[in-house]
Design an enzyme around this catalytic site. Structure first.
Site, PDB file in Angstrom:
ATOM      1  N   ASN A  80       0.352   5.820  -0.537  1.00 53.85           N
ATOM      2  CA  ASN A  80      -0.361   6.991  -1.047  1.00 53.85           C
ATOM      3  C   ASN A  80       0.460   8.234  -0.751  1.00 53.85           C
ATOM      4  O   ASN A  80       1.131   8.325   0.286  1.00 53.85           O
ATOM      5  CB  ASN A  80      -1.792   7.093  -0.495  1.00 53.85           C
ATOM      6  CG  ASN A  80      -1.835   7.558   0.938  1.00 53.85           C
ATOM      7  OD1 ASN A  80      -1.729   8.743   1.229  1.00 53.85           O
ATOM      8  ND2 ASN A  80      -1.983   6.608   1.858  1.00 53.85           N
ATOM      9  N   TYR A  81       0.410   9.181  -1.683  1.00 53.49           N
ATOM     10  CA  TYR A  81       1.083  10.471  -1.530  1.00 53.49           C
ATOM     11  C   TYR A  81       0.125  11.547  -1.997  1.00 53.49           C
ATOM     12  O   TYR A  81      -0.520  11.395  -3.036  1.00 53.49           O
ATOM     13  CB  TYR A  81       2.408  10.496  -2.297  1.00 53.49           C
ATOM     14  CG  TYR A  81       3.401   9.553  -1.654  1.00 53.49           C
ATOM     15  CD1 TYR A  81       4.049   9.913  -0.470  1.00 53.49           C
ATOM     16  CD2 TYR A  81       3.634   8.276  -2.166  1.00 53.49           C
ATOM     17  CE1 TYR A  81       4.910   9.042   0.175  1.00 53.49           C
ATOM     18  CE2 TYR A  81       4.493   7.394  -1.532  1.00 53.49           C
ATOM     19  CZ  TYR A  81       5.129   7.785  -0.359  1.00 53.49           C
ATOM     20  OH  TYR A  81       5.970   6.915   0.290  1.00 53.49           O
ATOM     21  N   ARG A  82       0.033  12.644  -1.232  1.00 51.39           N
ATOM     22  CA  ARG A  82      -1.059  13.584  -1.441  1.00 51.39           C
ATOM     23  C   ARG A  82      -0.657  15.015  -1.073  1.00 51.39           C
ATOM     24  O   ARG A  82       0.283  15.242  -0.314  1.00 51.39           O
ATOM     25  CB  ARG A  82      -2.272  13.166  -0.617  1.00 51.39           C
ATOM     26  CG  ARG A  82      -1.970  13.019   0.864  1.00 51.39           C
ATOM     27  CD  ARG A  82      -3.058  12.279   1.602  1.00 51.39           C
ATOM     28  NE  ARG A  82      -2.780  12.177   3.030  1.00 51.39           N
ATOM     29  CZ  ARG A  82      -2.080  11.192   3.588  1.00 51.39           C
ATOM     30  NH1 ARG A  82      -1.621  10.207   2.831  1.00 51.39           N
ATOM     31  NH2 ARG A  82      -1.869  11.170   4.878  1.00 51.39           N
ATOM     32  N   GLU A 111     -16.551   3.336  -5.327  1.00 51.43           N
ATOM     33  CA  GLU A 111     -15.722   2.347  -6.017  1.00 51.43           C
ATOM     34  C   GLU A 111     -14.238   2.676  -5.899  1.00 51.43           C
ATOM     35  O   GLU A 111     -13.405   1.773  -5.777  1.00 51.43           O
ATOM     36  CB  GLU A 111     -16.121   2.258  -7.488  1.00 51.43           C
ATOM     37  CG  GLU A 111     -17.463   1.586  -7.737  1.00 51.43           C
ATOM     38  CD  GLU A 111     -17.487   0.136  -7.278  1.00 51.43           C
ATOM     39  OE1 GLU A 111     -16.465  -0.568  -7.468  1.00 51.43           O
ATOM     40  OE2 GLU A 111     -18.512  -0.286  -6.719  1.00 51.43           O
ATOM     41  N   HIS A 131       0.853  -1.189   0.000  1.00 53.07           N
ATOM     42  CA  HIS A 131       0.000   0.000   0.000  1.00 53.07           C
ATOM     43  C   HIS A 131       0.885   1.233   0.000  1.00 53.07           C
ATOM     44  O   HIS A 131       1.915   1.276   0.666  1.00 53.07           O
ATOM     45  CB  HIS A 131      -0.894   0.046   1.240  1.00 53.07           C
ATOM     46  CG  HIS A 131      -1.392   1.430   1.550  1.00 53.07           C
ATOM     47  ND1 HIS A 131      -0.867   2.207   2.569  1.00 53.07           N
ATOM     48  CD2 HIS A 131      -2.330   2.205   0.953  1.00 53.07           C
ATOM     49  CE1 HIS A 131      -1.477   3.383   2.601  1.00 53.07           C
ATOM     50  NE2 HIS A 131      -2.366   3.411   1.622  1.00 53.07           N
ATOM     51  N   GLY A 162     -21.463  12.581  -1.700  1.00 52.55           N
ATOM     52  CA  GLY A 162     -21.303  12.194  -3.096  1.00 52.55           C
ATOM     53  C   GLY A 162     -20.009  11.479  -3.399  1.00 52.55           C
ATOM     54  O   GLY A 162     -19.552  11.474  -4.551  1.00 52.55           O
ATOM     55  N   ALA A 163     -19.376  10.863  -2.407  1.00 46.56           N
ATOM     56  CA  ALA A 163     -18.084  10.209  -2.607  1.00 46.56           C
ATOM     57  C   ALA A 163     -18.185   9.078  -3.628  1.00 46.56           C
ATOM     58  O   ALA A 163     -19.216   8.415  -3.742  1.00 46.56           O
ATOM     59  CB  ALA A 163     -17.569   9.660  -1.282  1.00 46.56           C
TER      60      ALA A 163
END
Length: 366
Positions: free
Chosen positions: A174-176, A328, A172, A324-325
């Site tokens: 993630n970069y944000r 999926e 896993h 409203g996310a």
């Protein structure tokens, strides 16, 4: 997981249709549309989300620089995984026509090597609801006005790779990058990390993984690896079971020092370390023989993965709390199959028991 920034969206099934619609809105000619789509499709998995701008990594608006970084990261990893598996990714490009922005979700499912691999990016803007602002204030962003909806911009890349072979770990990362406007002040920060979840302990793999991350951290600050490893060990904890999710890695959030450019350079180094940290491990083990016992243990551990993501993961909860996310994309991190068994306890000296000992007591690997 993100793109854990997959907020209010409308799913779009065909990237070409979306690209054409976006170009038409921007006022491009047919020739400009075709040229832009060809350039985008060769450089990235789909057309960039922000149209008709340069995503130069060395200059310009940080929003555009980060969009370029996450698009390149997505493309490089998808290419590397497809090369091993032999199967191409399904690519879904989606837009948020009312609020702004969109994303690209890439998923490889039922492959020869990867049971499910997702690599998502999102570049979105809109208004944060008060509940999301409350979460951010709880993490130390006290400058954000409580009880109000605030304008935001967010972009990120997030990936979870669930292999078929139990001797290949799950990865896993993630970069944000995040911006919020409060009282006419732009408040920004970076976050992210990379972590490994093996089903069977291979110390050589763990040492290689952590050494690669340490190498990425070192030029930016010699203390980063140890600091962010500890943060990772303390974040990926299934508290009600007293277990870590895996053997950790690095994790950081709310990074806004010493400068935006320095933070960007660090995130860029971390993102570039993903492939060399993981792909050699996959190549070492994806042909390893395994039995049904190994598979059943893998499914049990995947159940733990689901528990963490749905109960504790900040990004997942943040997505669920955003109106409203795009569900999926948020739930891309979940495996195709998982298992729960009543009162399962592995034998202490078994391979499964040795894995559990590390999950209960994190170790230093380098």
């Amino acid at each position: 997981m993100f793109a854990k920034f997959s907020f209010t969206v409308r799913a779009c099934g065909v990237a070409g249709c979306v690209a054409g619609a976006a170009a038409a809105v921007a006022g491009w000619t047919s020739a400009e549309q075709n040229n832009h789509v060809m350039l985008a499709s060769s450089a990235y998995m789909a057309q960039q989300i922000t149209p008709n701008i340069s995503l130069d990594s060395s200059a310009g608006d940080m929003r555009h620089r980060m969009e370029g970084l996450i698009l390149r990261t997505q493309k490089d990893l998808c290419d590397a995984l497809s090369k091993i598996d032999g199967k191409e990714f399904r690519v879904d490009r989606w837009l948020r026509p009312n609020e702004g922005g969109g994303g690209i979700s890439c998923v490889l499912q039922d492959g020869k090597v990867f049971e499910k691999a997702g690599v998502n990016i999102s570049v979105v803007k809109g208004v944060l609801p008060p509940e999301a602002v409350k979460q951010m204030r709880a993490r130390g962003h006290s400058a954000l006005k409580e009880g109000e909806s605030l304008p935001f911009f967010a972009c990120g890349v997030s990936s979870v790779i669930h292999p078929r072979n139990p001797f290949v770990p799950t990865l896993h990362f993630n970069y944000r990058y995040f911006e919020v406007i409060s009282d006419n002040q732009r408040i920004w920060w970076f976050g992210g990390g990379t972590d490994l979840t093996p089903y069977y302990l291979d110390e050589t793999d763990a040492k290689h993984f952590h050494s690669t991350l340490e190498k990425a951290c070192r030029p930016h600050n010699p203390s980063f690896y140890q600091r962010f490893k500890k943060t990772c060990d303390n974040y990926f904890v299934i508290k009600f079971r007293g277990e870590r999710r895996g053997v950790g890695g690095i994790f950081f959030d709310d990074m806004d020092q010493p400068s935006a450019d320095a933070c960007y350079q660090f995130v860029d180094s971390c993102a570039k370390s993903v492939i060399p940290s993981y792909i050699p491990i996959v190549k070492r083990h994806y042909r390893d023989p395994y039995t049904d016992r190994h598979r059943q243990w893998q499914l049990l551990r995947r159940g733990r993965y689901v528990e963490f993501n749905l109960v504790y993961d900040r990004g997942t909860k943040f997505g669920f709390n955003t109106p409203g996310a795009r569900i999926e994309s948020i739930l891309m991190s979940l495996p195709l199959e998982a298992r729960w068994e009543y009162m399962h306890e592995p034998e202490p000296n078994s391979p499964e028991g040795k894995m559990m000992a590390v999950l209960k007591n994190p170790r230093d690997w380098i």
